[in-house]
Write an enzyme that holds these catalytic residues in place. Structure first.
Site, PDB file in Angstrom:
ATOM      1  N   GLU A   1       0.751  -1.191   0.044  1.00 14.49           N
ATOM      2  CA  GLU A   1      -0.061   0.060  -0.042  1.00 14.49           C
ATOM      3  C   GLU A   1       1.019   1.214  -0.032  1.00 14.49           C
ATOM      4  O   GLU A   1       0.332   2.357   0.307  1.00 14.49           O
ATOM      5  CB  GLU A   1      -1.028  -0.068   1.172  1.00 14.49           C
ATOM      6  CG  GLU A   1      -1.860  -1.240   1.156  1.00 14.49           C
ATOM      7  CD  GLU A   1      -2.909  -1.245   2.172  1.00 14.49           C
ATOM      8  OE1 GLU A   1      -3.494  -0.150   2.410  1.00 14.49           O
ATOM      9  OE2 GLU A   1      -3.003  -2.084   2.963  1.00 14.49           O
ATOM     10  N   GLY A   2       2.150   1.294  -0.379  1.00 13.07           N
ATOM     11  CA  GLY A   2       2.915   2.276  -0.497  1.00 13.07           C
ATOM     12  C   GLY A   2       4.252   1.755  -1.006  1.00 13.07           C
ATOM     13  O   GLY A   2       4.560   0.782  -1.395  1.00 13.07           O
TER      14      GLY A   2
END
Length: 373
Positions: free
Chosen positions: A217-218
């Site tokens: 998610e990053g």
């Protein structure tokens, strides 16, 4: 490519996005995806290796398998309910062995490995399992945990026919690769430390996990295709029933995992077994009607072209998905019926075990299992 998986995936975890929790309360994730923000302490180490335990009916060779696939997957380790109810310690997430005693959980996803190659941790991964494990393996690697209770519980899970896999990433972690070479080397580290290798430092001692999950998610997409291909090659050479899964957000394509050129699902979709697509905290959530239908169809097209099959990720309670997407149990049959006939559909994923345990009587997971009968 489909790899057969046990009948029920037990990691009621990331219905939307998974993140790491703090030492004690755990909690929901900062971006409303169901992850908790986590502390740095942990314990790592251990000895030995071993091959994958807990065969639950898959052949794991990537050539065919159970056409039904899994039914329920659940995330464990972040104590999401405890993060929103810190004073209710008696209701915090139970230990892993108790979770594996729940019949409708088949695969439990441990959340999370929050950093891959950490400079402050001697170049090794960082782990965060909320209050479940907080003992560093040694002074040189203070954020790699040595989790003896979880080690014992993994053995209990395997004895019960459950699979236990480790989720890498989460909403609150800091992780990624500089390129393919670093990613391939890290795949070897993961194999030696958590799976079938014999590394000197093993957080769960002699108990091997059954695979890994990517909840990215990053950061950028660099290296993830090389990571999963190297790991799949190692798994296939070792033999056994290993899993590689991912938990993309529902908007298609996922910003980090793809599919798109240069991403894991764009370049190495056939190395994955299943996707736990987070249909919550987004406009394409399970409660969004036509938007859900359209988005599921796009993920299903990936499966039809040789990619992994899909578990629809849902939050076990409204609190588990602060940005929305909770599907009322009464609406679950209609949701499942809308995708049940698609060959890409493999079951449901839930975030997370702690929320599910407090979701009512019967629990959300029990209702989900009944719906999938």
């Amino acid at each position: 490519m489909t790899r057969a998986l046990p009948v029920v995936l037990a990691s009621l975890l990331a219905a939307s996005a998974c993140s790491s929790s703090d030492d004690r309360g755990g909690g929901g994730d900062a971006d409303g995806d169901g992850d908790a923000a986590g502390d740095d302490s942990g314990d790592s180490g251990g000895d030995g290796g071993g091959d994958s335990g807990g065969d639950t009916s898959d052949d794991g060779d990537g050539d065919g398998g159970d056409p039904g696939g899994p039914r329920i997957a659940a995330y464990w380790g972040q104590n999401g309910y405890g993060g929103t109810h810190p004073a209710d310690m008696d209701l915090w997430e139970p230990r892993l062995a108790d979770v594996c005693a729940v019949p409708h959980y088949d695969v439990i996803v441990l959340a999370f490995m929050t950093s891959f190659i950490s400079a402050r941790n001697g170049g090794l991964p960082e782990l965060n399992f909320s209050f479940h494990c907080e003992t560093p393996i040694d002074d040189e690697h203070p954020f790699l945990l040595r989790c003896e209770e979880i080690e014992a519980d993994i053995a209990a899970c395997h004895a019960a026919g459950k699979k236990v896999i480790l989720s890498l990433g989460g909403a609150s972690g800091a992780y990624g690769f500089t390129g393919d070479g670093e990613a391939e080397s890290f795949a070897d580290t993961v194999w030696d430390m958590f799976l079938g290798g014999d590394g000197a430092l093993r957080p769960f001692g002699d108990q091997p996990l059954d695979g890994v999950d990517l909840d990215i998610e990053g950061g950028g997409p660099a290296g993830y295709a090389a990571f999963v291909r190297r790991l799949r090659t190692t798994m296939d050479a070792a033999g056994g029933d290993w899993l590689i899964t991912a938990a993309p957000q529902c908007p298609f394509p996922d910003a980090h995992l793809g599919p798109a050129a240069g991403t894991a699902l764009g370049d190495a979709a056939d190395a994955f077994d299943y996707l736990f697509v987070q249909f919550y905290n987004n406009t394409c959530s399970g409660s969004s009607g036509a938007a859900f239908d359209d988005t599921f169809a796009r993920w299903a097209d990936l499966a039809a072209s040789g990619g992994p099959r899909i578990l629809v990720g849902l939050p076990a309670t409204p609190d588990a998905a602060p940005a929305g997407g909770y599907v009322d149990p009464a609406a679950l049959p209609a949701l499942v019926d809308s995708v049940r006939g698609d060959a890409a559909f493999a079951g449901l994923m839930l975030w997370d075990v702690s929320f599910d345990r407090q979701s009512g009587d019967p629990t959300y997971g029990e209702r989900a299992a009944q719906t999938l009968e």
